[in-house]
Design an enzyme around this catalytic site. Structure first.
Site, PDB file in Angstrom:
ATOM      1  N   GLY A 110      41.655  35.279  47.491  1.00 18.31           N
ATOM      2  CA  GLY A 110      41.644  33.889  47.917  1.00 18.31           C
ATOM      3  C   GLY A 110      41.154  32.907  46.874  1.00 18.31           C
ATOM      4  O   GLY A 110      40.905  31.751  47.177  1.00 18.31           O
TER       5      GLY A 110
ATOM      6  N   ASP B 246      51.398  38.288  51.211  1.00 16.41           N
ATOM      7  CA  ASP B 246      50.739  37.897  52.460  1.00 16.41           C
ATOM      8  C   ASP B 246      51.577  36.841  53.169  1.00 16.41           C
ATOM      9  O   ASP B 246      51.991  35.865  52.539  1.00 16.41           O
ATOM     10  CB  ASP B 246      49.375  37.248  52.153  1.00 16.41           C
ATOM     11  CG  ASP B 246      48.276  38.271  51.906  1.00 16.41           C
ATOM     12  OD1 ASP B 246      48.544  39.484  52.034  1.00 16.41           O
ATOM     13  OD2 ASP B 246      47.144  37.854  51.585  1.00 16.41           O
TER      14      ASP B 246
ATOM     15  N   GLY C  39      43.371  37.637  43.652  1.00 16.71           N
ATOM     16  CA  GLY C  39      43.308  36.515  42.729  1.00 16.71           C
ATOM     17  C   GLY C  39      44.540  36.352  41.853  1.00 16.71           C
ATOM     18  O   GLY C  39      44.578  35.492  40.983  1.00 16.71           O
TER      19      GLY C  39
ATOM     20  N   GLY D   5      48.347  37.231  47.592  1.00 11.93           N
ATOM     21  CA  GLY D   5      47.850  36.727  48.866  1.00 11.93           C
ATOM     22  C   GLY D   5      48.075  35.247  48.980  1.00 11.93           C
ATOM     23  O   GLY D   5      49.140  34.770  49.396  1.00 11.93           O
ATOM     24  N   SER D   6      47.073  34.469  48.558  1.00 17.72           N
ATOM     25  CA  SER D   6      47.112  33.030  48.759  1.00 17.72           C
ATOM     26  C   SER D   6      47.988  32.328  47.728  1.00 17.72           C
ATOM     27  O   SER D   6      48.310  31.156  47.897  1.00 17.72           O
ATOM     28  CB  SER D   6      45.684  32.489  48.682  1.00 17.72           C
ATOM     29  OG  SER D   6      44.819  33.349  49.410  1.00 17.72           O
TER      30      SER D   6
ATOM     31  N   LYS E  57      46.313  44.143  58.261  1.00 13.10           N
ATOM     32  CA  LYS E  57      44.941  44.466  57.885  1.00 13.10           C
ATOM     33  C   LYS E  57      44.072  44.813  59.086  1.00 13.10           C
ATOM     34  O   LYS E  57      44.151  44.157  60.128  1.00 13.10           O
ATOM     35  CB  LYS E  57      44.297  43.274  57.174  1.00 13.10           C
ATOM     36  CG  LYS E  57      44.837  42.994  55.788  1.00 13.10           C
ATOM     37  CD  LYS E  57      44.117  41.794  55.189  1.00 13.10           C
ATOM     38  CE  LYS E  57      44.769  41.277  53.924  1.00 13.10           C
ATOM     39  NZ  LYS E  57      44.680  42.176  52.777  1.00 13.10           N
TER      40      LYS E  57
ATOM     41  N   ARG F 132      40.621  47.465  34.689  1.00 11.22           N
ATOM     42  CA  ARG F 132      40.148  48.031  33.423  1.00 11.22           C
ATOM     43  C   ARG F 132      39.103  49.121  33.678  1.00 11.22           C
ATOM     44  O   ARG F 132      39.077  50.143  32.998  1.00 11.22           O
ATOM     45  CB  ARG F 132      39.541  46.937  32.534  1.00 11.22           C
ATOM     46  CG  ARG F 132      40.572  46.120  31.787  1.00 11.22           C
ATOM     47  CD  ARG F 132      39.892  45.329  30.669  1.00 11.22           C
ATOM     48  NE  ARG F 132      40.769  44.374  30.031  1.00 11.22           N
ATOM     49  CZ  ARG F 132      41.555  44.661  28.988  1.00 11.22           C
ATOM     50  NH1 ARG F 132      41.578  45.891  28.487  1.00 11.22           N
ATOM     51  NH2 ARG F 132      42.308  43.732  28.448  1.00 11.22           N
TER      52      ARG F 132
END
Lengths: 195, 319
Positions: B163, B34, B224, B245-246, B91, B175
């Site tokens: 995030g 990102d 995450g 992402g973050s 996005k 999983r």
């Protein structure tokens, strides 16, 4: 007596390595994935797949990989597709970036536009057996070739499948088509280079 | 069947899908990052990312600041496309096909119909067959993945909980998808009809998955993932590429690292980006993952996903 299966590595730093390895295995090669420089020594030949050439270069800068690969592509049969073709070229533009220089061609990156301009074409080539399907994805363009280059297929005026001795390169993705002829050609090159 | 994207170019739908999954194939084994501006995009490309996701605010900022999260400004997306040679993704809100049309007209290489943005439709996702540009969509389980694929998605990613810097839900979703695929392969052919009913997915796709033992499109992981070891974990669980992402450009809560004026923070971002790329490639070599982890300066503070109230989860958006 059946000839021994050639050991062909597929450079698996990132990209379409799986489909190449599957196709080579289907054609009788002993295919393996290469992620470390030490793995090259045991190979008869190497495929450098499509993916992002800038990412390949970043990984190759590590652990002396670039030097070992450079030696390999100048001495053993190699097949580069798309990003692999870019890596093998003598000169790369748009933007300029370093390359192995084993194949005497100049390549322009992303020359046909972005993903919306990706396309599947079919045309007669130097390979026997009728028209060849060619899958172009964010494809580069070969903008210059030397006299030592044999052009096996074209898109308009631009070469898209070329050979120089035991090096084969395409700007399209034969691994994404069902037609095995391009990989078969590479296997023939590999077999004839084997002692 | 012909599809027309409104720009004078047509593919029949199987050709279109092959080109779309073909690009996804080229992104395998890599990291998609990102980025919120040109400076971050340059760092991502320099670190070896295989693609960037252009957006106005990363999920951690959206979480911290609240408000309606929408498609990024076309100006920002164009600036990032201008400086990157790698593919650029962007996005669109779930169901917001007009945002997707805008993104396609800008020429982005992949559209993420994303739960990170505020959904625009509570019932319908975008009909992705109607586009030339490939789509990636999030999924928590196999049924959801197959519904998105039936709508035309060319790539699936786990949703995780964006995030947070907490990988727990990405693990759960990966999983679940892998387990549900395995379960299908053990069924008799005549049991697949009921399986399709239970998964709420089209029978044809269920049959394909049962035969192949994998999704018909690449399966990536997001949500995450914040450290080299997180990337290694997701790859070992079956992810084919990692979205971060973050985790690269954020420090605490909604504050990004200052990569333009603060040299230390710039180095921190570069170290994180490089380390994740390295650990994704050598995910099965703990020595190299250790080396990558050691090279990282600092990390995003993160937010335990278990501490988030149910109504504030992003992963429950979409169905």
């Amino acid at each position: 007596m059946t000839p021994p299966s050639p050991a062909i590595g597929v450079l698996a730093l990132q990209g379409a390595f799986e489909v190449h390895a599957r196709r080579l295995a289907e054609l009788g090669a002993d295919a393996s994935l290469v992620r470390k420089p030490g793995q090259l020594a045991a190979l008869d030949a190497l495929v450098i797949p499509g993916g992002e050439s800038t990412t390949f270069l970043k990984h190759l800068e590590r652990a002396g990989f670039y030097g070992v690969l450079n030696e390999f592509v100048h001495s053993k049969p190699v097949f580069g597709t798309c990003a692999g073709c870019i890596l093998l070229a003598r000169e790369v533009t748009n933007p300029h970036q370093s390359s192995l220089g084993a194949l005497d061609i100049a390549v322009e990156r992303n020359a046909y536009g972005r993903q919306n301009d990706s396309t599947i074409l079919s045309a007669e080539t130097a390979l026997p057996g009728g028209p060849l399907e060619m899958v172009f994805i964010r494809s580069p363009r070969i903008t210059r070739i030397s006299d030592s280059i044999q052009v096996l297929a074209k898109r308009g005026d631009s070469p898209v499948l070329v050979r120089q001795g035991q090096i084969l390169a395409s700007t399209f993705h034969p691994e994404l088509s069902h037609d095995p002829r391009v990989h078969q050609l590479f296997l023939n090159i590999v077999r004839s280079a084997m002692p | 069947m012909k599809e027309n994207n409104g720009f004078g170019k047509q593919h029949d739908s199987s050709t279109g899908l092959r080109l779309k999954t073909g690009l996804a194939e080229m992104l395998k084994g890599g990291v998609i990052m990102d980025v919120m501006n040109v400076a971050q995009a340059r760092i991502a490309e320099e670190a070896g990312a295989v693609a960037v996701m252009a957006l106005e605010r990363v999920p951690a900022m959206i979480r911290a600041e609240g408000g309606v999260a929408r498609m990024a400004s076309p100006r920002l997306i164009k600036e990032i496309m201008e400086v990157c040679t790698i593919p650029v993704m962007a996005k669109a809100r779930i169901g917001h096909f007009a945002e997707a049309q805008v993104l396609q007209s800008l020429g982005v290489d992949f559209i993420d119909e994303s739960e990170v943005l505020t959904p625009a439709d509570e019932q319908h996702h975008i009909d992705k067959h109607a586009f030339t540009t490939p789509f990636v969509c999030g999924a928590k389980n196999l049924g959801e993945a197959l519904r998105r694929i039936s709508e035309g998605a060319a790539m699936i990613r786990t949703k995780g909980e964006p995030g947070t810097g907490d990988v727990v839900h990405a693990v759960t979703h990966m999983r679940t998808i892998v387990r549900e695929i395995k379960a299908l392969t053990a069924l008799r052919g005549d049991e697949l009809y009921a399986a399709a009913k239970n998964l709420q997915a089209p029978y044809e796709l269920v049959r394909m998955v049962a035969e192949a033992g994998k999704l018909p499109v690449p399966n990536f992981s997001a949500g995450g993932i914040a450290t080299p070891a997180d990337a290694s974990l997701m790859m070992q669980l079956g992810a084919e590429t990692i979205f971060v992402g973050s985790g690269i450009f954020m420090k605490e809560g909604g504050t990004p690292l200052d990569i333009e004026k603060n040299d230390e923070e710039r180095k921190e971002a570069i170290s994180r980006a490089r380390a994740i790329v390295l650990a994704t490639l050598h995910y099965d070599d703990p020595k190299i993952v250790a080396e990558a982890s050691e090279a990282v300066i600092g990390s995003m503070k993160g937010l335990a996903a278990a501490a988030i109230e149910e109504k504030n989860l992003m992963q429950t958006r979409g169905w």
